[in-house]
Design an enzyme around this catalytic site. Structure first.
Site, PDB file in Angstrom:
ATOM      1  N   GLY A   1      -1.416   3.632  42.458  1.00  0.00           N
ATOM      2  CA  GLY A   1      -1.113   4.457  41.300  1.00  0.00           C
ATOM      3  C   GLY A   1      -2.378   4.836  40.560  1.00  0.00           C
ATOM      4  O   GLY A   1      -3.469   4.855  41.125  1.00  0.00           O
ATOM      5  N   CYS A   2      -2.218   5.125  39.306  1.00  0.00           N
ATOM      6  CA  CYS A   2      -3.317   5.558  38.442  1.00  0.00           C
ATOM      7  C   CYS A   2      -4.439   4.525  38.422  1.00  0.00           C
ATOM      8  O   CYS A   2      -4.209   3.359  38.139  1.00  0.00           O
ATOM      9  CB  CYS A   2      -2.780   5.790  37.027  1.00  0.00           C
ATOM     10  SG  CYS A   2      -4.072   6.053  35.816  1.00  0.00           S
ATOM     11  N   PHE A   3      -5.663   4.968  38.694  1.00  0.00           N
ATOM     12  CA  PHE A   3      -6.762   4.009  38.731  1.00  0.00           C
ATOM     13  C   PHE A   3      -7.139   3.472  37.362  1.00  0.00           C
ATOM     14  O   PHE A   3      -7.777   2.443  37.251  1.00  0.00           O
ATOM     15  CB  PHE A   3      -7.980   4.516  39.499  1.00  0.00           C
ATOM     16  CG  PHE A   3      -8.508   5.886  39.158  1.00  0.00           C
ATOM     17  CD1 PHE A   3      -8.474   6.413  37.892  1.00  0.00           C
ATOM     18  CD2 PHE A   3      -9.084   6.650  40.161  1.00  0.00           C
ATOM     19  CE1 PHE A   3      -8.989   7.672  37.606  1.00  0.00           C
ATOM     20  CE2 PHE A   3      -9.614   7.909  39.898  1.00  0.00           C
ATOM     21  CZ  PHE A   3      -9.560   8.416  38.616  1.00  0.00           C
TER      22      PHE A   3
ATOM     23  N   CYS B   1      -5.019   2.219  35.376  1.00  0.00           N
ATOM     24  CA  CYS B   1      -4.187   1.007  35.313  1.00  0.00           C
ATOM     25  C   CYS B   1      -4.761  -0.103  36.184  1.00  0.00           C
ATOM     26  O   CYS B   1      -4.910  -1.240  35.741  1.00  0.00           O
ATOM     27  CB  CYS B   1      -2.767   1.306  35.787  1.00  0.00           C
ATOM     28  SG  CYS B   1      -1.902   2.577  34.861  1.00  0.00           S
TER      29      CYS B   1
END
Length: 187
Positions: free
Chosen positions: A17-19, A21
């Protein structure tokens, strides 16, 4: 050379997912020396964020983790990896949709590949998740650093709405399930 200055390190490359995070989660773990956000697994060189976000580059948002396996093992990293994202959704993490948000492990050696395969098999057999794990396991590919404003994002922008709504719950989960593995400054 002083033996205390020689440190055993390995690299793990993870996309979940979003890096923003994932970088925030892994930075807090004992034995993790460095975490950097970037792009990997695609088909163009030096992809810019705006193109990765469209999905046309084939790259995933990922992190490159430099860690000391004498302090935290690759298996322990994978335990945190699977506990802090949904590995059962294809090309999606929450509201982030597209191949750039896929769940993928990019192994840097054959031992990592074997550990990742066994780990997924074990999780699926134990039915830890309601649905089967779709996390891909692939050989390491060129890793391109994300633009500077993406590095250390959560630590520098923790009050942003995205951080509060999306990243804070992951950090809270990390604190409640992996407290013994946190660096002292994060306890």
């Amino acid at each position: 050379m002083d033996k205390q200055n020689i440190e055993n390190t390995e690299i793990a490359i993870l996309a979940n997912g979003c890096f923003w995070c994932t970088e925030a989660v892994f930075q807090r773990l004992k034995g993790v020396k460095h975490v950097v956000s970037g792009y990997t697994g695609g088909h163009i060189k030096n992809p810019p964020y705006r193109e990765v976000c469209t999905g046309i580059t084939g790259h995933a948002e990922a992190i490159k983790v430099t860690f000391n396996p004498d302090i935290i093992t690759y298996s322990e990293l994978l335990e945190v990896f699977f506990a802090t994202h949904d590995p059962t959704t294809l090309n999606r993490q929450g509201n982030d949709v597209g191949t750039q948000y896929r769940s993928e492990i990019f192994y840097t050696n054959m031992a990592q590949k074997a550990i990742a395969e066994a780990f997924i098999k074990e999780l699926d057999a134990a039915k830890i998740f309601e649905n089967p794990i779709v996390t891909a396991i692939s050989p390491e590919a060129p890793f391109y650093l994300a633009e500077e404003d993406h590095h250390n994002y959560y630590n520098e922008n923790g009050m942003q709405p995205y951080c509060r709504v999306i990243i804070d719950p992951k950090i809270k989960k990390l604190y409640s399930h992996f407290a013994e593995q946190l660096k002292e400054e994060y306890k």
